[in-house]
Scaffold this motif. Structure first.
Motif, PDB file in Angstrom:
ATOM      1  N   LEU A 310      13.340 -42.972 -39.778  1.00 26.20           N
ATOM      2  CA  LEU A 310      12.654 -42.998 -41.060  1.00 26.20           C
ATOM      3  C   LEU A 310      13.302 -42.035 -42.043  1.00 26.20           C
ATOM      4  N   ALA A 311      13.621 -40.832 -41.590  1.00 26.08           N
ATOM      5  CA  ALA A 311      14.240 -39.842 -42.483  1.00 26.08           C
ATOM      6  C   ALA A 311      15.584 -40.343 -42.995  1.00 26.08           C
ATOM      7  N   GLU A 312      16.367 -40.975 -42.138  1.00 29.83           N
ATOM      8  CA  GLU A 312      17.666 -41.496 -42.555  1.00 29.83           C
ATOM      9  C   GLU A 312      17.494 -42.624 -43.573  1.00 29.83           C
ATOM     10  N   ARG A 313      16.485 -43.457 -43.384  1.00 27.64           N
ATOM     11  CA  ARG A 313      16.237 -44.537 -44.335  1.00 27.64           C
ATOM     12  C   ARG A 313      15.880 -43.966 -45.713  1.00 27.64           C
ATOM     13  N   LEU A 314      15.012 -42.964 -45.730  1.00 30.65           N
ATOM     14  CA  LEU A 314      14.608 -42.382 -47.010  1.00 30.65           C
ATOM     15  C   LEU A 314      15.766 -41.639 -47.676  1.00 30.65           C
ATOM     16  N   ARG A 315      16.580 -40.948 -46.885  1.00 26.87           N
ATOM     17  CA  ARG A 315      17.741 -40.263 -47.462  1.00 26.87           C
ATOM     18  C   ARG A 315      18.698 -41.255 -48.116  1.00 26.87           C
ATOM     19  N   SER A 316      18.937 -42.377 -47.422  1.00 22.46           N
ATOM     20  CA  SER A 316      19.867 -43.367 -47.990  1.00 22.46           C
ATOM     21  C   SER A 316      19.309 -43.966 -49.276  1.00 22.46           C
ATOM     22  N   ILE A 318      17.338 -42.384 -51.428  1.00 23.24           N
ATOM     23  CA  ILE A 318      17.485 -41.342 -52.455  1.00 23.24           C
ATOM     24  C   ILE A 318      18.938 -41.257 -52.924  1.00 23.24           C
ATOM     25  N   ASP A 319      19.877 -41.299 -51.966  1.00 23.51           N
ATOM     26  CA  ASP A 319      21.294 -41.197 -52.320  1.00 23.51           C
ATOM     27  C   ASP A 319      21.743 -42.345 -53.224  1.00 23.51           C
ATOM     28  N   ALA A 320      21.083 -43.493 -53.115  1.00 18.24           N
ATOM     29  CA  ALA A 320      21.479 -44.663 -53.913  1.00 18.24           C
ATOM     30  C   ALA A 320      20.934 -44.628 -55.343  1.00 18.24           C
ATOM     31  N   LEU A 321      20.022 -43.696 -55.625  1.00 17.04           N
ATOM     32  CA  LEU A 321      19.415 -43.631 -56.960  1.00 17.04           C
ATOM     33  C   LEU A 321      20.311 -42.873 -57.939  1.00 17.04           C
ATOM     34  N   PRO A 322      20.327 -43.279 -59.216  1.00 14.64           N
ATOM     35  CA  PRO A 322      21.016 -42.476 -60.240  1.00 14.64           C
ATOM     36  C   PRO A 322      20.333 -41.109 -60.372  1.00 14.64           C
ATOM     37  N   ARG A 323      21.117 -40.111 -60.731  1.00 14.60           N
ATOM     38  CA  ARG A 323      20.575 -38.745 -60.847  1.00 14.60           C
ATOM     39  C   ARG A 323      19.433 -38.687 -61.849  1.00 14.60           C
ATOM     40  N   TRP A 337       9.670 -31.943 -45.363  1.00 19.80           N
ATOM     41  CA  TRP A 337       8.848 -32.902 -44.613  1.00 19.80           C
ATOM     42  C   TRP A 337       9.522 -33.298 -43.302  1.00 19.80           C
ATOM     43  N   THR A 338      10.831 -33.559 -43.355  1.00 19.73           N
ATOM     44  CA  THR A 338      11.580 -33.970 -42.160  1.00 19.73           C
ATOM     45  C   THR A 338      11.609 -32.856 -41.118  1.00 19.73           C
ATOM     46  N   THR A 339      11.849 -31.630 -41.575  1.00 18.11           N
ATOM     47  CA  THR A 339      11.910 -30.497 -40.643  1.00 18.11           C
ATOM     48  C   THR A 339      10.567 -30.283 -39.954  1.00 18.11           C
ATOM     49  N   ALA A 340       9.507 -30.357 -40.736  1.00 15.49           N
ATOM     50  CA  ALA A 340       8.167 -30.152 -40.169  1.00 15.49           C
ATOM     51  C   ALA A 340       7.830 -31.222 -39.143  1.00 15.49           C
ATOM     52  N   GLN A 341       8.193 -32.466 -39.469  1.00 18.32           N
ATOM     53  CA  GLN A 341       7.897 -33.563 -38.549  1.00 18.32           C
ATOM     54  C   GLN A 341       8.800 -33.517 -37.323  1.00 18.32           C
ATOM     55  N   GLY A 342      10.102 -33.224 -37.541  1.00 13.91           N
ATOM     56  CA  GLY A 342      11.084 -33.327 -36.471  1.00 13.91           C
ATOM     57  C   GLY A 342      10.974 -32.256 -35.416  1.00 13.91           C
ATOM     58  N   SER A 343      10.679 -31.015 -35.811  1.00 10.57           N
ATOM     59  CA  SER A 343      10.629 -29.937 -34.823  1.00 10.57           C
ATOM     60  C   SER A 343       9.519 -30.178 -33.809  1.00 10.57           C
ATOM     61  N   GLY A 344       8.376 -30.602 -34.272  1.00  6.28           N
ATOM     62  CA  GLY A 344       7.285 -30.885 -33.352  1.00  6.28           C
ATOM     63  C   GLY A 344       7.595 -32.060 -32.448  1.00  6.28           C
TER      64      GLY A 344
END
Length: 522
Positions: A310-316, A318-323, A337-344
């Motif tokens: 899910l995190a990779e999908r959201l990152r991709s 975001i990366d595709a959006l114009p600044r 959000w990713t760090t909080a979810q992933g560590s647990g």
């Protein structure tokens, strides 16, 4: 602290009279530096029934040389192993015990063999001084420790005479690839050595040879089966493959290697699919409880994997959006959000692998292979048994897809498409399990159902992503940030889901054409 290195090596038979050829004549080798002699002393540990050796895993405590310490070697491919090193201590390090827990479980790790080697080492370097390979010549003396009397476990004394069956000696030459060196170096050195009369060693490792020559018989595969001729035999080969894969991915998950959680979950799903699809071959009264435990395991591991995807999908996205459309600390918000979810999620996965429930599941899988609950159809020829199971899976998938397509867009249809996705995955796995028995027809069935699964899987990913984006928008708004970008991404995911829904009828038509029907009915 554990250090890991990839070990790629080749071994050759030698005698005390064997002489190495001039290795500076190997293409790319500019210099051969003699690093002198070293005395190495290693004690190898395993269970009394040699479970680690059966899985081509070695665990040793070695003194002498530049890398004294504890070493665990895990197979990657023929001639390739990952070596995890831990500083020298009296007891087996907890880190290494954890990495072999799925194999050892409740059994005690004991000293089984002691190897003392007189090693002469040469370093092969290129014109820039980079290490290409290490060449060592070892005079090895092996002593069996397993089964010795109390107090002899470390083998400090010489014990019986050589030739008594407890001891063995040999010479060998080992060529190990340097870090980051081109593997073609090993091919060039191999050509030079074999031209000089050396033969590749028949033993994959010193330990394997020591066990064989000191009278310790390593079991073959824990539940090796004869070449399958009936439906039951084919199914058991399939189950054994994925049980072994599950065991192999255990240490990879603990080491946090990429894709390891995903591959372990795939093995659990394939096993559950086989239990359900081929319930006429294996008694479901036995396999259903195991299947429920596999479902539990996949769920516990899946928290980490699902979050990663899910995190990779959201990152991709975001990366595709114009600044100009990134309003507010969008990347920072996603990172938090990713760090909080992933560590647990990772802690949860490791806790699961250390649980008694997980080890009990592995014991159940062992017992299943050792004494499979075969039913009457298991003794029949595989073709009609497997084909009938595929027809049933096809009918199940068709009912779910057609039901979903009849519903209007919305949450109810999303749930129905999710159910259809699970049916498509199960049908695909059933087809792949049947491929060794049915050949092309099952392979085509698996390929077509995989295409359906892919479309439905992307649709479900969009459903999950929209839920996450809504939560991120709420968090951003509560923190006084703009929620514009999260809403924009939510709209993109809605459009993506609509695209997959429009695509599905065509993909489903491909999976239901006359060719597939005839293959299955035949």
């Amino acid at each position: 602290m554990a250090d890991t290195k990839r070990e790629i090596e080749r071994k050759y038979e030698a005698t005390p009279e064997t002489r190495l050829p001039e290795l500076t004549r190997v293409a790319g080798v500019a210099a051969v530096a003699d690093h002198g002699m070293a005395e190495l002393d290693a004690v190898y540990y395993d269970t009394a029934d040699l479970r680690l050796a059966a899985a081509s895993i070695t665990l040793r405590r070695r003194t002498g040389g530049a890398d004294a310490g504890w070493h665990l070697k895990l197979p990657v491919a023929p001639g390739v192993r990952d070596e995890i090193g831990v500083p020298l201590s009296d007891e087996i390090p907890r880190t290494l015990r954890a990495l072999v827990r799925a194999r050892v479980r409740g059994a005690e790790l004991l000293p089984v063999v002691r190897l003392r080697s007189s090693r002469r080492l040469w370093l092969l370097t290129d014109a820039d001084g980079r290490l290409l390979a290490e060449v060592s010549r070892d005079a090895v003396r092996a002593r069996r420790l397993l089964g010795e009397g109390e107090g002899e476990g470390t083998g400090e004394g010489t014990g019986g005479a050589e030739g008594s069956g407890r001891e063995a000696a040999w010479d060998e030459i080992e060529v190990e690839l340097g870090d980051d060196a081109d593997p073609a170096v090993l091919d060039r050195v191999h050509k030079k050595l074999t031209k000089a009369g050396l033969r590749a060693s028949a033993a994959p490792s010193k330990l394997a040879r020591a066990l064989a020559e000191t009278g310790l018989e390593v079991p073959g595969h824990r539940h090796r089966l004869a070449e399958p001729v009936d439906a039951g035999g084919h199914l058991l080969v399939h189950l054994r493959e994925h049980i072994e894969a599950l065991l192999a991915y255990d240490p990879a998950i603990r080491r946090n290697l990429p894709d390891s959680v995903h591959q372990a979950r795939v093995s659990t799903r394939r096993l559950r699919s086989a239990f359900r699809s081929y319930g006429k071959v294996l008694d479901r009264a036995v396999t259903d409880p195991i299947g429920e435990e596999l479902k539990w395991l996949a769920g516990e591991l899946g928290v980490a994997r699902d979050q990663e995807v899910l995190a990779e999908r959201l990152r991709s996205r975001i990366d595709a959006l114009p600044r100009s459309l990134l309003l507010g600390p969008v990347r920072g918000r996603l990172r938090i959000w990713t760090t909080a979810q992933g560590s647990g999620a990772r802690r949860r996965a490791l806790t699961t692998l250390d649980s008694r429930r997980y080890l009990a599941l592995l014991d159940s899988l062992d017992a299943l292979l050792a004494d499979p609950p075969l039913l009457g159809p298991a003794a029949r020829p595989p073709r009609p048994v497997f084909a009938k199971a595929l027809v049933k899976e096809y009918a199940r998938l068709a009912a779910r897809v057609e039901h979903a397509l009849e519903l209007p867009p919305g949450p109810e249809r999303d749930l129905a498409l999710h159910d259809a996705r699970k049916a498509a995955k199960r049908a695909r796995y059933a087809g792949e399990a049947a491929t060794p028995a049915l050949g092309g027809p099952a392979k085509r069935f698996a390929r077509r159902t995989k295409a359906v699964q892919t479309v439905l899987g992307d649709h479900q990913d969009s459903v999950v992503a929209r839920d996450a984006l809504r939560n991120l928008a709420i968090q951003a708004h509560a923190a006084g940030e703009s929620a514009f970008t999260w809403g924009l991404l939510h709209g993109q995911e809605q459009r993506s889901a609509a695209d997959r829904e429009r695509e599905l009828p065509g993909v489903w038509a491909e999976a239901t054409d006359q060719e597939v029907r005839e293959l299955l009915d035949g």
